[in-house]
Write a protein that holds these residues in place. Structure first.
Motif, mmCIF file in Angstrom:
data_model
loop_
_atom_site.group_PDB
_atom_site.id
_atom_site.type_symbol
_atom_site.label_atom_id
_atom_site.label_comp_id
_atom_site.label_asym_id
_atom_site.label_seq_id
_atom_site.Cartn_x
_atom_site.Cartn_y
_atom_site.Cartn_z
ATOM 1 N N GLU A 26 -9.955 -14.398 -23.688
ATOM 2 C CA GLU A 26 -8.634 -13.785 -23.540
ATOM 3 C C GLU A 26 -8.003 -13.445 -24.889
ATOM 4 O OE1 GLU A 26 -6.543 -16.674 -21.258
ATOM 5 O OE2 GLU A 26 -7.326 -15.960 -19.327
ATOM 6 N N LYS A 27 -8.363 -14.199 -25.927
ATOM 7 C CA LYS A 27 -7.823 -13.917 -27.260
ATOM 8 C C LYS A 27 -8.569 -12.790 -27.968
ATOM 9 C CE LYS A 27 -6.051 -18.601 -28.014
ATOM 10 N NZ LYS A 27 -6.166 -19.842 -28.836
ATOM 11 N N GLY A 28 -9.626 -12.277 -27.338
ATOM 12 C CA GLY A 28 -10.314 -11.118 -27.888
ATOM 13 C C GLY A 28 -11.312 -11.422 -28.979
ATOM 14 N N TYR A 29 -11.829 -12.651 -29.040
ATOM 15 C CA TYR A 29 -12.817 -12.969 -30.068
ATOM 16 C C TYR A 29 -14.123 -12.217 -29.859
ATOM 17 C CZ TYR A 29 -10.029 -16.756 -32.068
ATOM 18 O OH TYR A 29 -9.053 -17.471 -32.694
ATOM 19 N N GLY A 30 -14.402 -11.773 -28.628
ATOM 20 C CA GLY A 30 -15.654 -11.077 -28.366
ATOM 21 C C GLY A 30 -15.684 -9.656 -28.890
ATOM 22 N N GLU A 56 -17.970 -13.237 -21.234
ATOM 23 C CA GLU A 56 -18.121 -11.839 -20.830
ATOM 24 C C GLU A 56 -19.382 -11.637 -19.988
ATOM 25 O OE1 GLU A 56 -18.526 -7.390 -22.878
ATOM 26 O OE2 GLU A 56 -18.348 -9.183 -24.113
ATOM 27 N N ILE A 57 -20.475 -12.285 -20.364
ATOM 28 C CA ILE A 57 -21.724 -12.160 -19.606
ATOM 29 C C ILE A 57 -21.572 -12.757 -18.213
ATOM 30 C CG2 ILE A 57 -24.136 -12.899 -19.516
ATOM 31 C CD1 ILE A 57 -24.188 -12.719 -22.571
ATOM 32 N N LEU A 74 -16.486 -22.118 -15.586
ATOM 33 C CA LEU A 74 -16.401 -22.028 -17.044
ATOM 34 C C LEU A 74 -15.344 -22.981 -17.585
ATOM 35 C CD1 LEU A 74 -16.647 -18.197 -17.782
ATOM 36 C CD2 LEU A 74 -18.118 -19.970 -18.752
ATOM 37 N N PRO A 75 -15.653 -23.735 -18.664
ATOM 38 C CA PRO A 75 -14.626 -24.552 -19.321
ATOM 39 C C PRO A 75 -13.498 -23.672 -19.854
ATOM 40 C CG PRO A 75 -16.830 -25.225 -20.005
ATOM 41 C CD PRO A 75 -16.988 -23.956 -19.228
ATOM 42 N N LYS A 76 -12.300 -24.233 -19.932
ATOM 43 C CA LYS A 76 -11.136 -23.428 -20.313
ATOM 44 C C LYS A 76 -11.255 -22.877 -21.727
ATOM 45 C CE LYS A 76 -8.482 -27.422 -21.944
ATOM 46 N NZ LYS A 76 -7.192 -28.161 -21.848
ATOM 47 N N GLU A 77 -11.981 -23.576 -22.627
ATOM 48 C CA GLU A 77 -12.122 -23.086 -23.997
ATOM 49 C C GLU A 77 -12.850 -21.744 -24.046
ATOM 50 O OE1 GLU A 77 -11.597 -27.489 -24.144
ATOM 51 O OE2 GLU A 77 -12.820 -26.081 -22.978
ATOM 52 N N PHE A 78 -13.809 -21.545 -23.146
ATOM 53 C CA PHE A 78 -14.549 -20.282 -23.095
ATOM 54 C C PHE A 78 -13.618 -19.143 -22.661
ATOM 55 C CE2 PHE A 78 -17.928 -23.286 -23.226
ATOM 56 C CZ PHE A 78 -19.061 -22.615 -23.634
ATOM 57 N N VAL A 79 -12.842 -19.394 -21.619
ATOM 58 C CA VAL A 79 -11.944 -18.361 -21.099
ATOM 59 C C VAL A 79 -10.862 -18.028 -22.120
ATOM 60 C CG1 VAL A 79 -10.387 -17.754 -19.210
ATOM 61 C CG2 VAL A 79 -12.403 -19.155 -18.756
#
Length: 343
Positions: free
Chosen positions: A159-163, A136-137, A150-155
């Motif tokens: 996208e799954k809304g963990y933030g 997000e930052i 960005l590595p795909k794990e971050f994206v």
């Protein structure tokens, strides 16, 4: 190899930092200066292990050394209760939510290297939250090259809304430990008991800025920025509205006079012929005629005058070098021996 991190010199002016206990300030500096702190602001450790590390000071006597370890442990819970850090007591993960805001990556290659961070962090909800917040930052920075790195794990975590928050049961154990620590400290110090905390866990904690932060500016994502911008209305091109033989309009004639066009009607006809023969269309034909005037002026600039003028160039009257003087006329006449002109 030396490792450097940024700390705002205005940290002592921050209200949250001033309200921390002495042990809390030491705990905060300890976390920020840890070598194993990942570039996204997270590292694997338990509060108890960090407190034990503080018991190795040789200048402390045995009794005070033990008391200091307990005070440091309480200081870590103090940072957690104020939202400066987040802690998973089961996975032993500590995360500084706003670390990246003040230690932003220098270039996309640094972001790309975050792939190695995944190996040092345990699999848990707090790790997914850290990955999502980091994404997000980067997204809010509106730097495409950084986001693409960005590595795909971050994206995927973003996208799954963990933030957006933690699962509801996450952090309840931590809240209980914090309450026990606070009650134990109050019993030992014999101080007046304060009101119990109203939060039930980390899921209700606010994401405040770091204590060395400047006032937070609300960031807008790329999607929101695009939506807020008004779409520019593009005018469609129109076929030429004039026909061969049309008289140049008055407003077109004024434009030609500005550029000293000798034959505006001829240049106007040239524009009509060009549009008809090439199928050329313009949005603004007045602006197109101005362009024709500029080009015609550039073509005729610096041309030597000759007996045959161009269609648009003004005729230049002949004048001999020095002008029509008496000597000029005498050279074209014949005189007798007495100086009288011969007709």
């Amino acid at each position: 190899m030396a490792i450097y991190r940024k700390i705002d010199c205005r940290i002592s002016n921050d209200k949250k930092f001033r309200e921390l206990s002495v042990e809390g300030k030491l705990a905060w500096y300890t976390i920020l200066s840890r070598r194993d702190l990942a570039p996204i602001g997270a590292f694997k450790a338990s509060f108890e292990s960090l407190a034990i590390e503080q018991r190795g000071n040789e200048y402390l006597n045995k009794g005070f050394e033990k008391a200091f370890g307990e005070a440091f442990l309480e200081a870590l819970y103090e940072l957690s209760s104020k939202g400066l850090i987040k802690y998973d007591p089961e996975a032993f993960l500590i995360y500084v939510p706003n670390f990246l805001r003040f230690n932003f990556p220098e270039n996309p290659n640094v972001v790309k290297s975050w792939n190695s961070v995944l190996d040092s962090l345990p699999e848990c909800d707090l790790t997914n939250y850290a990955l999502a917040k980091s994404t997000e930052i980067i997204l809010n920075s509106q730097k495409d090259s950084f986001f693409k790195a960005l590595p795909k794990e971050f994206v995927e975590a973003f996208e799954k809304g963990y933030g957006k928050g933690f699962p509801e049961d996450f952090g309840k154990g931590l809240a209980k430990q914090e309450q026990e620590q606070e009650q134990e400290h109050k019993r030992k110090e014999n101080i007046k008991e304060k009101n119990p905390p109203t939060t039930s866990g980390l899921e209700n904690q606010s994401e405040d800025e770091l204590p060395f932060s400047e006032p937070e500016n609300q960031s807008i994502s790329k999607t929101e920025t695009v939506e807020k911008k008004a779409k520019r209305k593009t005018k469609a091109k129109q076929p030429c509205p004039f026909n061969d033989g049309d008289v140049i309009p008055e407003d077109f004639l004024k434009i030609a006079e500005q550029y000293l066009i000798a034959n505006p009607q001829l240049l106007f006809q040239k524009m009509i012929s060009y549009c008809k023969s090439n199928g050329k269309e313009y949005v603004d034909y007045k602006a197109a005629f101005r362009t024709f005037c500029i080009q015609d002026q550039e073509r005729n600039r610096g041309k030597p005058s000759s007996g045959t003028n161009s269609n648009n160039s003004a005729p230049m009257p002949y004048e001999p070098p020095g002008g029509f003087t008496e000597d000029y006329y005498r050279k074209g006449c014949k005189f007798d021996d007495k100086g009288n002109i011969l007709l």
